[in-house]
Write a protein that holds these residues in place. Sequence first.
Motif, PDB file in Angstrom:
ATOM      1  N   VAL A  82       0.844  -1.197   0.000  1.00  0.00           N
ATOM      2  CA  VAL A  82       0.000   0.000   0.000  1.00  0.00           C
ATOM      3  C   VAL A  82       0.881   1.249   0.000  1.00  0.00           C
ATOM      4  CG1 VAL A  82      -1.729   1.310   1.299  1.00  0.00           C
ATOM      5  CG2 VAL A  82      -1.916  -1.189   1.135  1.00  0.00           C
ATOM      6  N   HIS A  83       1.896   1.250   0.851  1.00  0.00           N
ATOM      7  CA  HIS A  83       2.834   2.373   0.931  1.00  0.00           C
ATOM      8  C   HIS A  83       3.510   2.604  -0.417  1.00  0.00           C
ATOM      9  CE1 HIS A  83       6.745   4.285   1.870  1.00  0.00           C
ATOM     10  NE2 HIS A  83       6.043   4.940   2.782  1.00  0.00           N
ATOM     11  N   HIS A  84       4.008   1.550  -1.014  1.00  0.00           N
ATOM     12  CA  HIS A  84       4.687   1.642  -2.306  1.00  0.00           C
ATOM     13  C   HIS A  84       3.757   2.245  -3.362  1.00  0.00           C
ATOM     14  CE1 HIS A  84       7.456   0.545  -5.537  1.00  0.00           C
ATOM     15  NE2 HIS A  84       6.405   0.065  -6.180  1.00  0.00           N
ATOM     16  N   TYR A  85       2.528   1.785  -3.393  1.00  0.00           N
ATOM     17  CA  TYR A  85       1.566   2.302  -4.357  1.00  0.00           C
ATOM     18  C   TYR A  85       1.330   3.802  -4.143  1.00  0.00           C
ATOM     19  CZ  TYR A  85      -2.701   3.449  -6.745  1.00  0.00           C
ATOM     20  OH  TYR A  85      -3.618   4.081  -7.543  1.00  0.00           O
ATOM     21  N   LEU A  86       1.071   4.200  -2.890  1.00  0.00           N
ATOM     22  CA  LEU A  86       0.779   5.602  -2.606  1.00  0.00           C
ATOM     23  C   LEU A  86       1.951   6.516  -2.939  1.00  0.00           C
ATOM     24  CD1 LEU A  86      -1.167   5.222   0.752  1.00  0.00           C
ATOM     25  CD2 LEU A  86      -2.115   5.984  -1.445  1.00  0.00           C
ATOM     26  N   VAL A  87       3.160   6.093  -2.598  1.00  0.00           N
ATOM     27  CA  VAL A  87       4.356   6.897  -2.882  1.00  0.00           C
ATOM     28  C   VAL A  87       4.507   7.110  -4.389  1.00  0.00           C
ATOM     29  CG1 VAL A  87       6.888   6.845  -2.832  1.00  0.00           C
ATOM     30  CG2 VAL A  87       5.587   6.356  -0.752  1.00  0.00           C
ATOM     31  N   ASN A  88       4.251   6.068  -5.166  1.00  0.00           N
ATOM     32  CA  ASN A  88       4.373   6.177  -6.622  1.00  0.00           C
ATOM     33  C   ASN A  88       3.191   6.903  -7.260  1.00  0.00           C
ATOM     34  OD1 ASN A  88       6.939   4.864  -7.302  1.00  0.00           O
ATOM     35  ND2 ASN A  88       5.997   3.125  -6.277  1.00  0.00           N
ATOM     36  N   ARG A  89       2.024   6.770  -6.685  1.00  0.00           N
ATOM     37  CA  ARG A  89       0.818   7.415  -7.216  1.00  0.00           C
ATOM     38  C   ARG A  89       0.820   8.913  -6.939  1.00  0.00           C
ATOM     39  NH1 ARG A  89      -2.826   9.377  -9.775  1.00  0.00           N
ATOM     40  NH2 ARG A  89      -5.028   8.983  -9.510  1.00  0.00           N
ATOM     41  N   TYR A  90       1.398   9.311  -5.796  1.00  0.00           N
ATOM     42  CA  TYR A  90       1.382  10.710  -5.366  1.00  0.00           C
ATOM     43  C   TYR A  90       2.790  11.233  -5.079  1.00  0.00           C
ATOM     44  CZ  TYR A  90      -3.559   9.643  -4.835  1.00  0.00           C
ATOM     45  OH  TYR A  90      -4.854   9.247  -5.076  1.00  0.00           O
ATOM     46  N   PRO A  91       3.659  11.216  -6.075  1.00  0.00           N
ATOM     47  CA  PRO A  91       5.011  11.727  -5.832  1.00  0.00           C
ATOM     48  C   PRO A  91       4.965  13.229  -5.547  1.00  0.00           C
ATOM     49  CG  PRO A  91       4.675  11.401  -8.175  1.00  0.00           C
ATOM     50  CD  PRO A  91       3.453  10.857  -7.476  1.00  0.00           C
ATOM     51  N   GLY A  92       5.713  13.651  -4.566  1.00  0.00           N
ATOM     52  CA  GLY A  92       5.762  15.065  -4.241  1.00  0.00           C
ATOM     53  C   GLY A  92       4.543  15.594  -3.511  1.00  0.00           C
ATOM     54  N   GLN A  93       3.656  14.705  -3.065  1.00  0.00           N
ATOM     55  CA  GLN A  93       2.448  15.112  -2.353  1.00  0.00           C
ATOM     56  C   GLN A  93       2.281  14.297  -1.077  1.00  0.00           C
ATOM     57  OE1 GLN A  93      -0.259  14.392  -5.888  1.00  0.00           O
ATOM     58  NE2 GLN A  93      -1.302  16.094  -4.886  1.00  0.00           N
ATOM     59  N   TYR A  94       1.614  14.880  -0.119  1.00  0.00           N
ATOM     60  CA  TYR A  94       1.063  14.183   1.035  1.00  0.00           C
ATOM     61  C   TYR A  94       2.109  13.640   2.011  1.00  0.00           C
ATOM     62  CZ  TYR A  94      -2.992  14.267  -2.099  1.00  0.00           C
ATOM     63  OH  TYR A  94      -3.982  14.648  -2.960  1.00  0.00           O
ATOM     64  N   GLY A  95       1.585  13.164   3.113  1.00  0.00           N
ATOM     65  CA  GLY A  95       2.382  12.446   4.095  1.00  0.00           C
ATOM     66  C   GLY A  95       2.021  10.978   3.986  1.00  0.00           C
ATOM     67  N   ILE A  96       3.021  10.147   3.778  1.00  0.00           N
ATOM     68  CA  ILE A  96       2.778   8.712   3.595  1.00  0.00           C
ATOM     69  C   ILE A  96       3.770   7.961   4.471  1.00  0.00           C
ATOM     70  CG2 ILE A  96       2.681   6.807   1.948  1.00  0.00           C
ATOM     71  CD1 ILE A  96       2.242   9.003  -0.251  1.00  0.00           C
ATOM     72  N   GLY A  97       3.246   7.163   5.389  1.00  0.00           N
ATOM     73  CA  GLY A  97       4.095   6.427   6.314  1.00  0.00           C
ATOM     74  C   GLY A  97       3.784   4.943   6.301  1.00  0.00           C
TER      75      GLY A  97
END
Length: 115
Positions: A82-97
């Motif tokens: 899930v983390h990997h997907y979010l980081v790649n889907r939203y580069p340069g946006q949001y807080g993802i942990g």
Amino acid sequence: MKSKHFARHEFACSCGCGFDTVDVETLAVLEELRDHFATPVVVTSGCRCPTYNARVGGAEHSQHKLGRAADIQAQGIDPSEVHHYLVNRYPGQYGIGRYNTFTHIDTRSGGPARW
């Protein structure tokens, strides 16, 4: 709040104080994530009042206190995926942990954060 897959009570502060809002952008990210993985997404921590946030050791400026964050579990999907997907889907946006049992997403302004 208008959502296909989520109800307001899922974001409610766990202390029972009644704080139960969610930012529309955060909700949109969660809807998109659910559609991508085609599996239910469980909100394990949404809103937090200042008292509850302190009790659970949350950051002083936590996005949970603003209704802009959710700790989530996508059923049957490892949090690292899930983390990997979010980081790649939203580069340069949001807080993802990434954590062992859940993933954190927040729609903070002022730049991204990763952990």
